[in-house]
Design an enzyme around this catalytic site. Structure first.
Site, PDB file in Angstrom:
ATOM      1  N   GLY A 314       0.835  -1.199   0.000  1.00  0.00           N
ATOM      2  CA  GLY A 314       0.000   0.000   0.000  1.00  0.00           C
ATOM      3  C   GLY A 314       0.867   1.246   0.000  1.00  0.00           C
ATOM      4  O   GLY A 314       2.047   1.180  -0.324  1.00  0.00           O
ATOM      5  N   ASP A 431      12.767  -8.673   6.468  1.00  0.00           N
ATOM      6  CA  ASP A 431      12.774  -7.894   5.232  1.00  0.00           C
ATOM      7  C   ASP A 431      13.745  -6.724   5.320  1.00  0.00           C
ATOM      8  O   ASP A 431      13.404  -5.588   5.012  1.00  0.00           O
ATOM      9  CB  ASP A 431      11.351  -7.408   4.938  1.00  0.00           C
ATOM     10  CG  ASP A 431      11.193  -6.984   3.485  1.00  0.00           C
ATOM     11  OD1 ASP A 431      12.056  -7.371   2.667  1.00  0.00           O
ATOM     12  OD2 ASP A 431      10.235  -6.260   3.175  1.00  0.00           O
TER      13      ASP A 431
END
Ligand SMILES: *[C@@H]1O[C@H](CO)[C@@H](O)[C@H](O)[C@H]1NC(C)=O
Ligand SMILES: *[C@@H]1O[C@H](CO)[C@@H](O)[C@H](O)[C@H]1NC(C)=O
Ligand SMILES: *[C@@H]1O[C@H](CO)[C@@H](O)[C@H](O)[C@H]1NC(C)=O
Ligand SMILES: *[C@@H]1O[C@H](CO)[C@@H](O)[C@H](O)[C@H]1NC(C)=O
Ligand SMILES: *[C@@H]1O[C@H](CO)[C@@H](O)[C@H](O)[C@H]1NC(C)=O
Length: 630
Positions: A314, A431
Site C-alpha cells: 500500500g 525484510d
C-alpha cells in the site's frame, strides 16, 4: 423478593471470600515481621476497587503485573525518592504483591509463572536507585523536555503520544545499560520517573496510569458490578439450590443480553471492530489507537501530495498530528477485518520495542468505513533524510562519507541486535534492505518495518515474489526452504552492509546473461586478498585500511550462504565497534545464483535438499506446508 435473595447470596459470597483470604493475610503478616516491604501495593487495589480485571492468558497477565509494579514503584519514588525497595525486602514485596494479585486471579504464583527472579524487584537499571542518581544520568535539558511534554493530562492520545515519545528517546540516549531481568529495566525507568515527577497528576491518576503504564482504570465502574454478579452466580451453583438455578439461568441471559447490547454500542461508537481480548490493557507502554477521523485529518484525507512511498502493501503518507509532530502513516491495502486481532497484537508487540536505531511506532488504526472498506494503518515517526537506498542509489547527489556509512552500519547492527536479543519476544525482521533503513536528520539509522512483513501481501506469497523481487537480500535457506531464524536477518544485513561499502546494488547487473549477487562478487575479491577493492571509489574521508577492511570482512561473513558460518548480530556489533577480531571466513561451496535452479529442482523432486555439499553442512528438511504458509 428477587433482590433480597441476591443480597443474601452476595453477603454469603463475601463471607466466603473473607474466609478464603484470611490465611493469606496471616502469611503476609508473618513475612512482614521479618523484612517489611515498603511498596504500597494497595494503590492498585484502590484504583481497581472491585475484582474488575479482564481474564488474561499468562503472558498478558505477567505484563499486567509488571506494569502494575511500575506504577507502584513510581508512587514509591514520588514519596521516597527511591526507585527500588531495599534488597532485603525483595521476598516480602513479591509476597505482598502476590497476595494482592491472588485476590483477582487465584493461585497465581508470580515468580514461577512469569519467570521473575526474587532479587529483580530490588534491582534496577545501571545501578540507579535514587532520584538524584537518575537526574545525574539524564541531562536537565532532556528532563525539561519531558516535563514540557508530560506535565498535562495524559488521558487523550495526542498528549500521551508526545509524552511517551520524549520518554523513549531518553532511554535510548542516556540509559543504554542492559536489563537486569525483565521486571524493572532501563526501558521502564523514564516512565517511572515521569509519572512520579514530570506529571503533576502523579502515577495514580487515571490518565497517567493509562498512558505511561497502560493500565486502564477509566472504564472500571460498570464492569465491576458485572464481576460481582458472576461471583454470586458461582455461589448459587455451589450451594446447589436447585430452585435458584433457574434464576441464575435467567440472570445469565440478562447479563449476556446486556453485554451484547453494550458491545453493539461500542462498535457503533468507535466505528471499529477489533476483537482483541485485550481491550483495556495492551502489551506496550506507548501505543496509541487513533481513530480513522484523526488519521484522515492528519493526512488531509489521504491526499495524493502526502504520499511519500508506495509498495506492494500500500501507500505511505506523510502526516501532521494535532500536536504538530510529523509522522509517516503506512496504509495497508486489501485488508479484511478477520486478521485484526493478530494485527493488533503484533502491532502492540512491535510498539513495546523501543531503541534509538528502530523506527518508533506511535500508534495504529483499524476501522471499517462505509466507503473505503476495512482499514489498517500504522503511524510512525517521520524520518527527514529518507532511506539508505535513496542515498546510495537515488538522486541525492552527494556521496555519503565514510564516517556516515560507519555510523549507519553500526547503528543498523545495534538496532537489529536489539530486535533479536533485547526485545521480548525476539523479533525477526525478515525484510531488511536498504530502503527499510531510514535516516533521521543526524543520519542516525532507524530500522523500519520490523515484524510487519507477515501482514504485507508479499508476505503471503513469499517464496515466489520475494525471490524474484528482492532477490539478493533474502538468505538462501529462507528463500529456498522457508527456514526462518535470526541468521536470515544477519544475511540480509550483510548484503546491506556490502551495498553501503561498495555502492553497488544487492544484485549487480551484468551485461551478458544472469546478474551477480553482490555477496558473491565481494567474496570473489576477498578470497583473492583484495578486500579493499570492494569499497566504492572516491568515498569521502575514507577510514584507515584496517578498519575499512574489517567492515568488508564482516559484511562477507554475514552474507555467507551457510547459516552456521554467519555471526550473530551481537557478535557483529562487537566486531564493528570494538577490537574483536573477525574470524576467518569459511569457503563458500557454490555460487548461489548459478545453481539456484538446480537446487530448486532437486528440492521439489526429492522433498529434501542440501544447501551445500561438503561435510558438516546442515541438511534442511523441506516441508511443503511451511512454504505455502509463507
Ligand atoms: C513465620 O514466622 C516464623 C517465625 O516467626 C517462621 O518460623 C515461619 O517459617 C514463618 N513462616 C513463613 C511462611 O514465612
Ligand atoms: C522474564 O525473563 C525470564 C528469563 O529471563 C523469562 O523466562 C520470562 O518468561 C520473562 N517473563 C516475561 C513476562 O517476559
Ligand atoms: C553496579 O554495581 C555492581 C556492584 O555494586 C558493579 O559490579 C557493576 O559494575 C555496577 N554496574 C554499573 C552499570 O555501574
Ligand atoms: C507541572 O504543572 C504544575 C501546574 O500546572 C506545576 O505546579 C508544576 O510545577 C509543573 N511540574 C513540572 C515538573 O514542571
Ligand atoms: C467510579 O466510581 C467511583 C466511586 O465508586 C468514582 O469516584 C469514580 O469517579 C468513578 N469513575 C468513573 C470513571 O466513573
Amino acid at each position: 423478593m428477587c433482590r433480597f435473595i441476591f443480597l443474601l447470596l452476595f453477603l454469603l459470597s463475601l463471607s466466603q471470600l473473607l474466609i478464603a483470604l484470611s490465611p493469606r493475610r496471616t502469611l503476609l503478616q508473618n513475612a512482614t515481621v521479618s523484612s517489611p516491604c515498603p511498596l504500597k501495593f494497595d494503590v492498585l487495589r484502590r484504583l481497581a476497587p472491585d475484582s474488575k480485571r479482564p481474564n488474561l492468558d499468562t503472558r498478558s497477565e505477567c505484563q499486567y503485573i509488571r506494569q502494575g509494579l511500575r506504577l507502584v514503584q513510581s508512587e514509591y519514588l514520588r514519596l521516597t525518592n527511591s526507585f527500588l525497595p531495599p534488597f532485603e525486602s525483595a521476598e516480602s514485596c513479591w509476597d505482598a504483591y502476590e497476595s494482592l494479585v491472588n485476590e483477582y486471579v487465584s493461585n497465581f504464583n508470580i515468580r514461577s509463572r512469569c519467570g521473575f527472579q526474587t532479587p529483580w524487584i530490588a534491582r534496577g537499571c545501571m545501578n540507579i536507585t535514587t532520584r538524584s542518581e537518575f537526574e545525574a544520568a539524564v541531562p536537565p535539558s532532556a528532563l525539561d523536555e519531558v516535563a514540557a511534554a508530560c506535565n498535562q493530562s495524559l488521558l487523550n492520545s495526542s498528549p500521551c503520544a508526545s509524552c511517551t515519545t520524549s520518554l523513549s528517546s531518553i532511554q535510548a540516549s542516556y540509559l543504554p545499560g542492559p536489563s537486569i531481568g525483565n521486571v524493572s529495566d532501563c526501558t521502564a525507568y523514564p516512565f517511572i520517573y515521569a509519572a512520579a515527577f514530570s506529571n503533576h497528576f502523579g502515577p495514580t491518576d487515571e490518565g497517567t496510569a493509562k498512558c505511561l503504564f497502560n493500565l486502564d482504570f477509566t472504564s472500571s465502574n460498570s464492569s465491576g458490578k458485572k464481576k460481582k454478579k458472576i461471583v454470586i452466580a458461582v455461589v448459587v451453583v455451589i450451594c446447589g439450590v436447585v430452585l435458584l438455578l433457574g434464576f441464575s439461568g435467567f440472570w445469565l441471559l440478562r447479563r449476556r443480553r446486556a453485554r451484547i447490547s453494550r458491545r453493539k454500542w461500542n462498535n457503533m461508537r468507535s466505528d471499529t471492530n477489533v476483537s482483541s481480548g485485550l481491550e483495556s490493557i495492551s502489551a506496550s507502554t506507548t501505543l496509541i489507537r487513533f481513530t480513522f477521523d484523526e488519521i484522515r485529518a492528519a493526512t488531509k484525507n489521504f491526499s495524493r501530495e502526502n504520499i511519500i512511498g508506495k509498495g506492494g502493501y500500500g501507500n505511505v503518507y506523510k502526516g501532521v498530528l494535532p500536536d504538530g509532530s510529523e509522522v509517516a502513516l503506512k496504509r495497508f491495502k486489501n485488508c479484511s477485518a478477520a486478521g485484526d486481532a493478530s494485527f493488533t497484537h503484533e502491532v502492540e508487540v512491535i510498539a513495546s520495542v523501543r531503541h534509538v536505531n528502530l523506527v518508533a511506532l506511535r500508534g495504529y488504526c483499524t476501522a471499517t468505513t462505509p466507503l473505503e472498506g476495512h482499514q489498517r494503518i500504522i503511524v510512525c515517526d517521520l524520518m527527514k533524510n529518507g532511506s539508505v537506498h535513496d542515498h546510495l542509489f537515488g538522486v541525492m547527489g552527494k556521496k555519503l562519507s565514510w564516517p556516515t556509512r560507519q555510523k549507519i552500519a553500526l547503528g543498523t547492527a545495534r538496532g537489529l541486535a536489539y530486535l533479536h536479543y533485547g526485545a521480548q519476544p525476539a523479533i525477526i525482521h525478515r525484510d531488511i534492505k536498504a530502503s527499510n533503513i531510514l535516516l533521521d536528520e543526524k543520519f542516525e539509522p532507524k530500522v523500519a518495518d520490523f515484524g510487519l512483513a507477515k501482514f504485507t501481501p508479499e508476505g503471503t506469497t513469499h517464496l515466489s515474489t520475494r525471490v524474484a523481487g528482492t532477490m539478493g537480500y533474502v538468505a538462501p535457506e529462507y528463500a529456498l526452504y522457508g527456514q526462518l531464524t535470526e541468521r536470515s536477518d544477519v544475511y540480509s544485513f550483510g548484503v546491506v552492509l556490502l551495498e553501503l561499502l561498495s555502492g553497488k546494488k544487492a544484485l549487480i547487473a551484468v551485461n551478458d546473461g544472469q546478474p551477480t549477487l553482490v555477496a558473491d562478487w565481494a567474496w570473489s575479491l576477498v578470497r583473492k586478498g583484495r578486500a579493499m577493492d570492494v569499497v566504492e571509489e572516491g568515498m569521502p574521508d575514507l577510514g584507515t585500511p584496517e578498519v575499512v577492511e574489517k567492515y568488508v570482512l564482516v559484511a562477507v561473513l554475514c552474507s555467507h550462504p551457510q547459516l552456521y558460518a554467519r555471526p550473530t548480530m551481537d557478535q557483529v556489533v562487537k566486531m564493528l565497534d570494538m577490537d574483536v577480531p573477525v574470524p576467518s571466513i569459511p569457503e563458500r561451496p557454490l555460487s548461489l545464483i548459478a545453481n539456484i535452479d538446480d537446487i530448486e529442482r532437486s528440492v521439489s523432486s526429492s522433498g529434501s535438499g542440501h544447501l551445500s555439499t561438503p561435510a558438516g553442512y546442515q541438511p534442511y528438511t523441506f516441508e511443503e506446508q511451511d512454504l505455502s504458509e509463507r
